[in-house]
Design a protein around this motif. Structure first.
Motif, PDB file in Angstrom:
ATOM      1  N   ASP A  80       0.763  -1.371  -0.146  1.00  0.00           N
ATOM      2  CA  ASP A  80       0.011   0.381  -0.040  1.00  0.00           C
ATOM      3  C   ASP A  80       1.252   1.314   0.230  1.00  0.00           C
ATOM      4  OD1 ASP A  80      -2.224  -1.413   0.035  1.00  0.00           O
ATOM      5  OD2 ASP A  80      -2.605  -1.207   2.004  1.00  0.00           O
ATOM      6  N   SER A  81       2.466   1.557   0.573  1.00  0.00           N
ATOM      7  CA  SER A  81       2.660   2.637   0.932  1.00  0.00           C
ATOM      8  C   SER A  81       4.012   2.203  -0.443  1.00  0.00           C
ATOM      9  CB  SER A  81       3.373   2.628   2.550  1.00  0.00           C
ATOM     10  OG  SER A  81       4.180   1.417   2.701  1.00  0.00           O
ATOM     11  N   PRO A 100       4.000   2.737  -4.424  1.00  0.00           N
ATOM     12  CA  PRO A 100       2.857   1.892  -3.671  1.00  0.00           C
ATOM     13  C   PRO A 100       2.685   0.960  -4.458  1.00  0.00           C
ATOM     14  CG  PRO A 100       2.584   4.705  -3.219  1.00  0.00           C
ATOM     15  CD  PRO A 100       3.565   4.374  -3.963  1.00  0.00           C
ATOM     16  N   SER A 103      -1.426  -5.604  -4.224  1.00  0.00           N
ATOM     17  CA  SER A 103      -1.341  -5.847  -2.578  1.00  0.00           C
ATOM     18  C   SER A 103      -0.074  -7.303  -3.281  1.00  0.00           C
ATOM     19  CB  SER A 103      -1.651  -7.008  -1.594  1.00  0.00           C
ATOM     20  OG  SER A 103      -2.646  -7.612  -2.686  1.00  0.00           O
TER      21      SER A 103
END
Length: 170
Positions: A80-81, A100, A103
């Motif tokens: 995510d980051s 980012p 996933s």
């Protein structure tokens, strides 16, 4: 999101190992989902996540391995980051934040090899202990706990037991 925790004492440094290899093909090399070279022939530790799908994330640096004793390592990735970390014996060794990403493609995993890569000669000689894959990014405090008390010290009760205990019903 992922954390990988393990203790390692290699027989020698700079051996060109592929310590952990996870891909999307059970019968061939396939596309790497995540991979750890610990250490490569140049003495660097490489931590790759989402590698080979066009969103390659890599963190590398001196792993400070040494062959004197077991050392505890934690590798983290937050898609995510874009943040990646490498910890050694509870302390942050390397970190990097990249773009980012989506996933990790958990459903695509077909193959996981620990200690060697079966389609090459990149094996790890030495001692490996308490290997764990955790489905979230460990906090610095959790890394310290895992390094000093062991990964099993991070276990938390499943929610229903925690609720019952909080209500004094257990």
């Amino acid at each position: 999101k992922i954390s990988i925790s393990y203790w390692l004492k290699p027989n020698n440094e700079n051996q060109g190992s592929s310590f952990l290899y996870v891909n999307d093909n059970a019968g061939a090399v396939g596309t790497r989902i995540f991979n750890v070279h610990h250490e490569w022939t140049n003495g660097l530790l490489y931590w790759d996540a989402t590698w080979g799908d066009g969103s390659d994330q890599r963190l590398s640096g001196d792993g400070g391995v040494g062959t004197d004793m077991l050392h505890h390592y934690v590798l983290t990735f937050d898609g995510d980051s874009g943040a990646m970390q490498i910890y050694k014996d509870g302390g942050l060794l390397h970190s990097n934040t990249q773009s980012p990403q989506a996933s990790l493609p958990w459903a695509s995993i077909q193959n996981m090899e620990i200690g060697a890569h079966s389609h090459s000669s990149y094996w790890v000689g030495g001692q490996l202990d308490d290997f764990a894959i955790i489905d979230h990014v460990l906090t610095p405090a959790e890394v310290t706990t895992a390094s000093t008390l062991g990964i099993q010290a991070l276990a938390v009760p499943e929610p229903s037991s925690a609720l019952l205990a909080a209500l004094g019903l257990l």
